[in-house]
Each structure stands twice: as structure tokens, then as C-alpha cells.
Design an enzyme around this catalytic site. Structure first.
Site, PDB file in Angstrom:
ATOM      1  N   TYR A 145       0.598  11.781  -6.122  1.00 42.14           N
ATOM      2  CA  TYR A 145       0.205  12.549  -4.931  1.00 42.14           C
ATOM      3  C   TYR A 145       0.349  14.056  -5.159  1.00 42.14           C
ATOM      4  CZ  TYR A 145       0.145   8.214  -2.166  1.00 42.14           C
ATOM      5  OH  TYR A 145      -0.131   6.972  -1.670  1.00 42.14           O
ATOM      6  N   LYS A 194       5.518  -0.324 -12.702  1.00 42.63           N
ATOM      7  CA  LYS A 194       4.362  -0.959 -13.346  1.00 42.63           C
ATOM      8  C   LYS A 194       4.446  -0.644 -14.838  1.00 42.63           C
ATOM      9  CE  LYS A 194       0.322  -3.070 -13.210  1.00 42.63           C
ATOM     10  NZ  LYS A 194       0.291  -4.545 -13.122  1.00 42.63           N
ATOM     11  N   ASP A 226       3.002  -5.373  -8.681  1.00 42.92           N
ATOM     12  CA  ASP A 226       2.038  -6.382  -8.201  1.00 42.92           C
ATOM     13  C   ASP A 226       2.762  -7.678  -7.846  1.00 42.92           C
ATOM     14  OD1 ASP A 226       2.537  -6.291 -10.932  1.00 42.92           O
ATOM     15  OD2 ASP A 226       0.533  -6.892 -11.540  1.00 42.92           O
ATOM     16  N   ASP A 251       4.417   4.055  -0.925  1.00 42.57           N
ATOM     17  CA  ASP A 251       3.538   4.265   0.229  1.00 42.57           C
ATOM     18  C   ASP A 251       2.871   2.941   0.608  1.00 42.57           C
ATOM     19  OD1 ASP A 251       2.069   5.487   2.176  1.00 42.57           O
ATOM     20  OD2 ASP A 251       0.730   6.582   0.835  1.00 42.57           O
ATOM     21  N   ASP A 255       3.984   0.017   3.862  1.00 41.63           N
ATOM     22  CA  ASP A 255       3.038  -0.427   4.906  1.00 41.63           C
ATOM     23  C   ASP A 255       2.932  -1.951   4.904  1.00 41.63           C
ATOM     24  OD1 ASP A 255       2.324   2.119   5.857  1.00 41.63           O
ATOM     25  OD2 ASP A 255       0.222   1.531   6.046  1.00 41.63           O
TER      26      ASP A 255
END
Ligand code: NAD
Length: 365
Positions: A145, A194, A226, A251, A255
Site C-alpha cells: 500500500y 505467503k 491462502d 486488510d 474483512d
């Protein structure tokens, strides 16, 4: 205690849920004999339309002078974003600069659903078992980001690029915060990454493993992001404890966590920096329900509880607020977001009724 707070109510449902949060702040202030000065400032899309900037200089000054910042969600509906040029949109011109300005590198997002409320979750009761209690700690000022962004064309082909960079300092300091928190709570820590594909994730894992050496008493493991997304749905309680995540993965998974416990309206957060922090709901401005007095204010009221817990080191006040919030649900009241095909029990109350009931509960303790 005497403190000054900058209040940035934001866009969409921001003013409605902030109004309820300030009711709670006010009652706790009186009950415990604190003096809180509130200074309101504009921030987000509304600030862009009225003052030409999503993070006006006046707001920066108010935030600089304040001890902490109370922030509502910002942003326009996705289909209305074209009204603001890309570089002036709240995400780029307000949220990221706010995080950068105060270096709020550790974002605490509690994912809590006690067994008594497990019907809120769209998951089967056997999956939620004795309840979900995960503290997701997301790195907030590094990674993709904040890396360089480029949209261009080369050899006749259009392309776009986002750089993802993590320094050792970035990873080490948030890992220390997460291990300290796990030690304090006497819980396990799960590191998410990851590392099978990304160099930044391999680096992340290496630094976290190094930090772990100083915390032999904290059980820890690491899970690929994942797989973590999958496990969060089929076996969320295996993560009960602390989860440590980098910025973008955090992020997304936070959610998803909101979905698992039944609503994004159940997701408060605190963003902690070396000197100053701010609290905000983990969700966006929910333009689809704005102005109807139906939003769930738990996320903003819970953020006030986190202000006491994480920023002001006043755990008694925080516990009083959490108790007051959960009593509303335990008495059978819910907000509209908590009704759905999987859950319809409970009396639906408005945003303001929810806040009033939390106030009454706190006064009654
Ligand atoms: P959103 O999080 O605003 O809403 C997603 C869904 O959750 C909607 O159906 C909404 O009604 C519901 N919801 C969210 N909070 C709720 C609450 N407290 N009570 C009841 N229901 C709630 O996501 P979006 O619609 O994709 O984004 C809207 C805007 O918010 C965008 O401009 C986005 O960029 C911005 N955004 C801001 C932040 C922030 O301020 N930190 C975070 C995420 C998104």
C-alpha cells in the site's frame, strides 16, 4: 485523566456511529472523573467537497495538537468515486497520509464472538464451538500500500506496477508488539505470510522467527495466507489467540473475519504508533445504509473501548464499555445487519437506541 481528542467523524455512516461513540465517551468521562476535550475536524470525502482536501491543513494541525484521534470511516460509494480525482480520494489523500503522519504501524483488530452469540455467525454452531476470540494485528504503514506505484506503457504494452517493500525495522517492531500481546494474554500466536511465493513474505517470516526466539513461552506457528483464509471458515477457533499479518493480507483477512462473526459492524480497531494513535472501525463508510439510523455502532463504540484499553491504559473503563455493549446483545437486541437468512432472532433496534442502551448499561454497573 485530562486528554484532548481530535474527532474526525468521516463520511457515510461515520457521523451516525461517531455520535453514539461520543455518548459512551461522555458517560465514562463522568463516571470515572476524567476530563476529555473534543475538537472536531473535517476528514474524508466530505472534507474534499467543502474544503478542497480530504485531509485539510487545519485538520492536520488539530490532530497534531491532540493526544489521540477518534476517526470514523471515510470514502464514497464505489460507483461515485469518479466525483473525486484519483489523487484526492480519501484512501490516498486522507487515510494513508494519516497513518504515515503518526507512524501507526500496529493495527489491533479484535474478532470476538462469545459462544452465547454464535448464532450471529453464518457458520454452523459446531464450527464456532465455544466462541471466537482472535486479536488480528495488522502491520499498517508498510508493504504494497505504501510502495511506489506506476501506470504506464512500454514497448507498446500498457502496464501497472505496485512495489511491495518491508524493511527489517518494519517487521521487527510489529512482531514484537504481537508477541508481547500474546504473552500478556497467555495465548498462541499465528504468523500469516505467503513465503512460498513472495520474497517480502520470506523476509517477513525470517524476522518473525528471529523475534520468536525471545518469547519461548509463547506458542507460535506460521500459516500461508491462502490456507489461513480457508481455515478461518472451516475452523476459525484454531486461530483463537493473536494472528500477525502484513498490511494487505491483513486488510483482506480482517474483512473476512467480520463476515465470519456476522457483520463488519462488529469490527472495531486501534492503530498504534510510537507516540500517537487513533481508533477507527475496521470497515468503510457503508454508503448503502448511510443516514438511516440502522448502522451497527458496535465498531465505533468498541473502538472507544480500545482507546481506553490500548491508548490510555485504563482497562477498567474499557471493560465497563465492553460489558455494556455485550449486555445489549445478551438482552436480545440486535441491529439490522445482524439479521439475515442464517439469523433472525432478536429485536431489531436503531443505531441511536443501541448507543442509549450501552449508556444505560454502563450507568447501571
Ligand atoms: P464497507 O465496509 O463500507 O461496507 C461493506 C458492507 O458492510 C456494506 O453492505 C455495509 O452496509 C456493511 N457495513 C459496514 N459497516 C457496517 C456497520 N457499522 N453496520 C452495518 N453494516 C455495515 O465497504 P465498501 O462499501 O466497499 O466501501 C465504502 C467506502 O468506504 C469506499 O469508499 C471505501 O474505499 C471506504 N473504506 C474506508 C475505510 C476506512 O475509512 N478505514 C475502510 C474500508 C473502506
Amino acid at each position: 485523566m485530562e486528554k484532548t481528542f481530535a474527532v474526525l467523524e468521516g463520511d457515510g455512516i461515520g457521523p451516525e456511529i461517531m455520535r453514539e461513540a461520543l455518548k459512551i465517551l461522555n458517560v465514562v468521562q463522568k463516571k470515572y472523573g476524567h476530563t476529555f476535550k473534543l475538537i472536531r475536524a473535517s476528514f474524508g470525502a466530505s472534507a474534499y467537497f467543502t474544503e478542497g482536501s480530504a485531509f485539510p491543513d487545519k485538520t492536520k494541525h488539530i490532530c497534531d495538537e491532540a493526544d489521540f484521534i477518534l476517526k470514523g470511516p471515510v470514502g464514497l460509494a464505489v460507483e461515485e468515486m469518479h466525483q473525486i480525482p484519483q489523487e484526492d480520494r480519501p484512501e490516498h489523500a486522507a487515510i494513508l497520509p494519516l497513518r504515515q503522519r503518526y507512524d501507526t504501524f500496529a493495527n489491533f483488530r479484535p474478532v470476538r464472538l462469545p459462544a452465547s452469540l454464535r448464532s450471529f455467525s453464518p457458520l454452523k454452531e459446531e464450527v464456532v464451538c465455544d466462541g471466537i476470540d482472535i486479536l488480528m494485528i495488522r502491520e499498517l504503514v508498510g508493504g504494497i500500500y505504501f510502495g511506489d506505484k506506476l501506470e504506464g506503457a512500454a514497448t507498446g504494452m500498457k502496464f501497472a506496477r505496485d512495489d511491495c517493500i518491508y524493511t527489517e525495522k518494519d517487521v521487527r517492531r510489529v512482531a514484537i508488539v504481537a508477541f508481547e500481546e500474546a504473552r500478556k494474554r497467555k495465548v498462541q500466536l499465528t504468523n500469516i505470510h505467503k513465503a512460498n511465493v513472495l520474497a517480502t513474505s520470506r523476509f517477513w517470516r525470517e524476522i518473525v522467527e528471529d523475534v520468536a526466539k525471545n518469547y519461548p513461552d509463547v506458542p507460535h506457528s506460521s500459516v500461508l495466507v491462502d490456507n489461513a483464509a480457508f481455515q478461518l471458515v472451516v475452523n476459525p477457533t484454531r486461530f483463537n489467540g493473536v494472528m500477525l499479518l502484513e498490511n494487505m493480507q491483513g486488510d483482506i483477512l480482517t474483512d473476512q473475519a467480520g463476515g465470519i462473526i456476522g457483520s463488519l459492524g462488529l469490527m472495531p480497531s486501534a492503530c498504534i504508533g510510537p507516540e500517537k494513535g487513533y481508533v477507527e472501525p475496521a470497515h468503510g463508510s457503508a454508503p448503502d445504509i448511510a443516514g438511516k439510523n440502522i448502522a451497527n455502532p458496535y465498531s465505533m463504540i468498541g473502538s472507544i473501548a480500545m482507546l481506553f484499553e490500548e491508548c490510555l491504559a485504563l482497562p477498567e473503563e474499557a471493560a465497563d464499555i465492553w460489558k455494556g455493549i455485550f449486555e445489549v446483545f445478551e438482552k436480545g437486541f440486535i441491529t439490522r445487519d445482524l439479521t439475515g437468512p442464517w439469523h433472525s432472532e432478536g429485536k431489531v433496534i436503531s443505531t441511536s437506541d443501541f448507543g442509549d442502551r450501552v449508556v444505560q448499561n454502563i450507568l447501571g454497573h
